[in-house]
Each structure stands twice: as structure tokens, then as C-alpha cells.
Scaffold this motif. Sequence first.
Motif, PDB file in Angstrom:
ATOM      1  N   UNK A   5       1.070  -1.174   0.035  1.00 53.07           N
ATOM      2  CA  UNK A   5      -0.134   0.023  -0.058  1.00 53.07           C
ATOM      3  C   UNK A   5       0.787   1.306  -0.248  1.00 53.07           C
ATOM      4  N   UNK A   6       0.762   2.257  -0.974  1.00 53.26           N
ATOM      5  CA  UNK A   6       1.627   3.307  -1.040  1.00 53.26           C
ATOM      6  C   UNK A   6       0.848   4.409  -0.446  1.00 53.26           C
ATOM      7  N   UNK A   7       1.722   5.313  -0.078  1.00 49.91           N
ATOM      8  CA  UNK A   7       1.123   6.662   0.309  1.00 49.91           C
ATOM      9  C   UNK A   7       2.161   7.802   0.386  1.00 49.91           C
ATOM     10  N   UNK A   8       1.408   8.907   0.382  1.00 50.51           N
ATOM     11  CA  UNK A   8       2.560  10.161   0.659  1.00 50.51           C
ATOM     12  C   UNK A   8       2.304  11.009  -0.859  1.00 50.51           C
ATOM     13  N   UNK A   9       1.711  10.373  -1.820  1.00 51.89           N
ATOM     14  CA  UNK A   9       1.539  11.204  -2.937  1.00 51.89           C
ATOM     15  C   UNK A   9       0.879  12.577  -2.836  1.00 51.89           C
ATOM     16  N   UNK A  10       0.941  13.279  -3.993  1.00 51.27           N
ATOM     17  CA  UNK A  10       0.230  14.619  -3.691  1.00 51.27           C
ATOM     18  C   UNK A  10       0.626  15.825  -4.715  1.00 51.27           C
ATOM     19  N   UNK A  92       3.329  11.753 -12.456  1.00 47.37           N
ATOM     20  CA  UNK A  92       2.995  10.074 -12.771  1.00 47.37           C
ATOM     21  C   UNK A  92       2.459   9.528 -11.504  1.00 47.37           C
ATOM     22  N   UNK A  93       1.872   8.279 -12.035  1.00 45.05           N
ATOM     23  CA  UNK A  93       1.267   7.665 -10.706  1.00 45.05           C
ATOM     24  C   UNK A  93       2.460   6.657 -10.387  1.00 45.05           C
ATOM     25  N   UNK A  94       2.885   6.634  -9.185  1.00 44.63           N
ATOM     26  CA  UNK A  94       4.222   5.890  -8.771  1.00 44.63           C
ATOM     27  C   UNK A  94       3.552   4.723  -7.882  1.00 44.63           C
ATOM     28  N   UNK A 118      -0.626   8.957  -6.802  1.00 47.74           N
ATOM     29  CA  UNK A 118      -0.483  10.137  -7.798  1.00 47.74           C
ATOM     30  C   UNK A 118       0.598  11.419  -7.246  1.00 47.74           C
ATOM     31  N   UNK A 119       1.319  11.512  -8.089  1.00 45.58           N
ATOM     32  CA  UNK A 119       2.314  12.570  -7.857  1.00 45.58           C
ATOM     33  C   UNK A 119       2.148  13.552  -9.077  1.00 45.58           C
ATOM     34  N   UNK A 120       2.010  14.725  -8.597  1.00 47.56           N
ATOM     35  CA  UNK A 120       1.795  15.902  -9.668  1.00 47.56           C
ATOM     36  C   UNK A 120       2.433  17.218  -9.298  1.00 47.56           C
ATOM     37  N   UNK A 121       3.658  17.256 -10.431  1.00 50.75           N
ATOM     38  CA  UNK A 121       4.499  18.468 -10.076  1.00 50.75           C
ATOM     39  C   UNK A 121       4.197  19.460 -11.067  1.00 50.75           C
ATOM     40  N   UNK A 122       3.960  20.784 -10.584  1.00 49.24           N
ATOM     41  CA  UNK A 122       3.462  21.951 -11.479  1.00 49.24           C
ATOM     42  C   UNK A 122       4.681  22.841 -11.399  1.00 49.24           C
ATOM     43  N   UNK A 123       4.661  23.481 -12.698  1.00 43.34           N
ATOM     44  CA  UNK A 123       5.790  24.429 -12.951  1.00 43.34           C
ATOM     45  C   UNK A 123       5.529  26.007 -12.262  1.00 43.34           C
TER      46      UNK A 123
END
Length: 123
Positions: A5-10, A92-94, A118-123
Motif C-alpha cells: 500500500x503506497x502513500x505520500x503522493x500529492x 505520474x502515478x507511482x 499520484x504525484x503531480x508536479x506543477x511548474x
Amino acid sequence: QVQLVESGGGSVQAGGPLRLSCQASGRTFSSYAMGWFRQAPGKERDFVAGVTQGGLNTHYTDSVKGRFTISRVNAKNTVYLQMNSLKPEDTAVYYCAASTVRRGTSTNEYDYWGQGTQVTVSS
């Protein structure tokens, strides 16, 4: 059998850090090499980082070397991915995954998978 089980994305701004965690169930966690993969929309699932059973050896895809660090704490059945200096192309989805192959880098070398975060990085 291993359940992950993954956690910590955002969502994070470019240049920022994020730490992913993967909690494993079962008593045989320490017998598996662990890896992190990622999948962007419309793309294949790609290897990001891997760590051997004891945690002493790690390997990374070139695009994350020097920015990402994989580690594990076998006593906690947990593997981590510390991501620094994030870039929009890291979006991406990790997924974390478990393998009996010591330094596997392809998806078919991994036997168990988490559901992804899900990890989303905005510029």
C-alpha cells in the motif's frame, strides 16, 4: 503473498520535495527486493529505483539519479522514495513493487504491486 500500500503522493511545485512510503504486509518482506515504478498518462510503466533485500544496494534510472533516494526499514515492512528537486516531468502515478530478482528493472521481474499513488508536479 505480499500486499503493498503506497502513500505520500500529492501535488507539489517544481523544485520541491515529496516522500512516498510503501507499507507491506506479511512476514517475508525482507526476502524481497523492492522497487518503485511510475506511469504517466498514455505511457508505459517505467522503473524508477530499486533496493536489494538487505537495503545495502540501490539502483536508479538515470533521470532521477542525484534527486531521488530509495530506502527500506525491514523492521517496519516499509520502503520509501525520497524525491527532491521535483520536475514537471516527474508527474505520474507511482507504484511500489516486490521482486525475487535482486536488481530487477522491468515490470515482469516484479511479482507484487501496490495500487499506486499520484504525484503531480506543477511548474
